[in-house]
Design a protein around this motif. Structure first.
Motif, PDB file in Angstrom:
ATOM      1  N   GLU A  99       0.894  -1.089   0.179  1.00  0.00           N
ATOM      2  CA  GLU A  99       0.053   0.241  -0.109  1.00  0.00           C
ATOM      3  C   GLU A  99       1.125   1.111   0.030  1.00  0.00           C
ATOM      4  O   GLU A  99       0.501   2.229  -0.444  1.00  0.00           O
ATOM      5  N   VAL A 100       2.142   1.055   0.607  1.00  0.00           N
ATOM      6  CA  VAL A 100       3.078   2.186   0.964  1.00  0.00           C
ATOM      7  C   VAL A 100       3.146   2.289  -0.226  1.00  0.00           C
ATOM      8  O   VAL A 100       3.519   3.426  -1.218  1.00  0.00           O
ATOM      9  N   ILE A 101       3.836   1.714  -1.574  1.00  0.00           N
ATOM     10  CA  ILE A 101       4.896   1.455  -2.308  1.00  0.00           C
ATOM     11  C   ILE A 101       3.568   2.297  -3.605  1.00  0.00           C
ATOM     12  O   ILE A 101       3.783   3.039  -4.374  1.00  0.00           O
ATOM     13  N   ASP A 102       2.401   1.455  -3.311  1.00  0.00           N
ATOM     14  CA  ASP A 102       1.301   1.803  -3.967  1.00  0.00           C
ATOM     15  C   ASP A 102       1.046   3.835  -4.216  1.00  0.00           C
ATOM     16  O   ASP A 102       1.280   4.551  -5.123  1.00  0.00           O
ATOM     17  N   ASN A 103       0.692   4.253  -2.808  1.00  0.00           N
ATOM     18  CA  ASN A 103       1.279   5.831  -2.387  1.00  0.00           C
ATOM     19  C   ASN A 103       2.007   6.338  -3.365  1.00  0.00           C
ATOM     20  O   ASN A 103       2.407   7.325  -3.935  1.00  0.00           O
ATOM     21  N   PHE A 104       3.439   6.352  -3.681  1.00  0.00           N
ATOM     22  CA  PHE A 104       4.531   6.159  -3.510  1.00  0.00           C
ATOM     23  C   PHE A 104       4.781   6.196  -5.303  1.00  0.00           C
ATOM     24  O   PHE A 104       5.270   7.276  -5.414  1.00  0.00           O
ATOM     25  N   GLU A 145      12.902  12.629  -6.831  1.00  0.00           N
ATOM     26  CA  GLU A 145      14.281  12.372  -7.070  1.00  0.00           C
ATOM     27  C   GLU A 145      14.600  11.855  -6.115  1.00  0.00           C
ATOM     28  O   GLU A 145      14.878   9.662  -6.032  1.00  0.00           O
ATOM     29  N   GLY A 146      14.346  12.258  -4.973  1.00  0.00           N
ATOM     30  CA  GLY A 146      14.862  11.151  -3.535  1.00  0.00           C
ATOM     31  C   GLY A 146      13.378  10.304  -3.480  1.00  0.00           C
ATOM     32  O   GLY A 146      14.213   9.257  -2.830  1.00  0.00           O
ATOM     33  N   MET A 147      12.656  10.703  -3.901  1.00  0.00           N
ATOM     34  CA  MET A 147      11.337  10.204  -3.717  1.00  0.00           C
ATOM     35  C   MET A 147      11.455   8.758  -4.195  1.00  0.00           C
ATOM     36  O   MET A 147      11.700   7.332  -4.035  1.00  0.00           O
ATOM     37  N   GLU A 148      12.481   8.843  -5.261  1.00  0.00           N
ATOM     38  CA  GLU A 148      12.203   7.288  -6.147  1.00  0.00           C
ATOM     39  C   GLU A 148      13.095   6.626  -5.919  1.00  0.00           C
ATOM     40  O   GLU A 148      13.182   6.006  -5.882  1.00  0.00           O
ATOM     41  N   LEU A 149      14.403   7.281  -5.156  1.00  0.00           N
ATOM     42  CA  LEU A 149      15.401   6.897  -4.459  1.00  0.00           C
ATOM     43  C   LEU A 149      14.331   5.939  -3.457  1.00  0.00           C
ATOM     44  O   LEU A 149      14.872   4.271  -2.973  1.00  0.00           O
ATOM     45  N   ILE A 150      13.062   6.289  -2.398  1.00  0.00           N
ATOM     46  CA  ILE A 150      13.103   5.173  -1.186  1.00  0.00           C
ATOM     47  C   ILE A 150      12.185   4.255  -1.988  1.00  0.00           C
ATOM     48  O   ILE A 150      12.515   3.550  -1.100  1.00  0.00           O
ATOM     49  N   LEU A 151      11.765   4.506  -3.497  1.00  0.00           N
ATOM     50  CA  LEU A 151      10.422   3.743  -4.540  1.00  0.00           C
ATOM     51  C   LEU A 151      11.313   2.470  -4.330  1.00  0.00           C
ATOM     52  O   LEU A 151      11.529   1.522  -4.085  1.00  0.00           O
ATOM     53  N   LYS A 152      12.685   2.661  -4.917  1.00  0.00           N
ATOM     54  CA  LYS A 152      13.371   1.188  -5.333  1.00  0.00           C
ATOM     55  C   LYS A 152      14.283   0.857  -4.083  1.00  0.00           C
ATOM     56  O   LYS A 152      14.637  -0.398  -3.932  1.00  0.00           O
ATOM     57  N   GLN A 153      14.576   1.504  -2.906  1.00  0.00           N
ATOM     58  CA  GLN A 153      14.636   0.708  -1.694  1.00  0.00           C
ATOM     59  C   GLN A 153      13.441   0.053  -1.586  1.00  0.00           C
ATOM     60  O   GLN A 153      13.856  -1.117  -0.639  1.00  0.00           O
ATOM     61  N   LEU A 154      12.589   0.387  -1.158  1.00  0.00           N
ATOM     62  CA  LEU A 154      11.155  -0.527  -0.909  1.00  0.00           C
ATOM     63  C   LEU A 154      10.564  -1.356  -2.057  1.00  0.00           C
ATOM     64  O   LEU A 154      10.659  -3.024  -0.978  1.00  0.00           O
ATOM     65  N   ILE A 155      11.624  -1.662  -3.149  1.00  0.00           N
ATOM     66  CA  ILE A 155      11.003  -2.066  -4.256  1.00  0.00           C
ATOM     67  C   ILE A 155      12.438  -3.392  -3.129  1.00  0.00           C
ATOM     68  O   ILE A 155      11.590  -4.788  -3.877  1.00  0.00           O
TER      69      ILE A 155
END
Length: 170
Positions: free
Chosen positions: A77-82, A97-107
């Motif tokens: 659910e968090v990844i969907d929101n990201f 860009e920072g949000m994208e790095l966090i998303l990659k970390q979650l993935i």
């Protein structure tokens, strides 16, 4: 009498006793049947126990394999929101860009836990992996092909933990 003669006589008496057939008592039929019943019962119980042990081991391995399912569903659910935030953010923004790095970390966390995305776009509709919420007429697409993915679906090991929410062509 000498000692040797006594030994010989005793040895012959023992031989004579051994040659005689021993008296055998016949086991009553009821006891034979009871023994057979107990033997059959023992074999059934032994087989039941082996089945129980195999089933317990399978359940235990399933528990270990799918123990993180509830937590991973919340992370999804968090990844969907990201991903929604990334779609709305401008591409050249440093914050994006920072949000994208966090998303990659979650993935990456999903990958480490054997969570895989279900590929759905332009694939045939499969009710085991997809949840069709709409249908639409699309030129050039055969009937039953996924045209849009509204929410990504995921597999944990080989189990579907969340089916893809899709739009299917008529």
């Amino acid at each position: 009498m000498t000692e040797e003669k006594i030994k010989e006589e005793v040895a012959e008496e023992i031989k004579d006793e051994v040659k005689e057939e021993p008296v055998t008592e016949e086991i009553p039929q009821e006891e034979k049947k009871e023994d057979e019943d107990l033997q059959a019962r023992f074999l059934r119980l032994s087989a039941d126990f082996q089945n129980f042990r195999r089933r317990s081991e399978a359940e235990k391995s399933d528990i270990y394999a799918y123990a993180n399912e509830k937590i991973l569903l919340q992370v999804l659910e968090v990844i969907d929101n990201f991903e929604r935030a990334m779609d709305a953010a401008p591409a050249d923004d440093k914050f994006a860009e920072g949000m994208e790095l966090i998303l990659k970390q979650l993935i990456g966390i999903l990958d480490k836990n054997n969570v895989k995305e279900i590929e759905a776009l332009d694939k045939p509709f499969d009710p085991a992996f997809h949840n069709a919420v709409m249908t639409e007429n699309v030129e050039g697409k055969d009937s039953g092909i996924v045209t849009k993915v509204l929410q990504k679906g995921y597999l944990l090991n080989t189990k579907v933990i969340r089916p893809s929410m899709v739009v299917v062509s008529e």
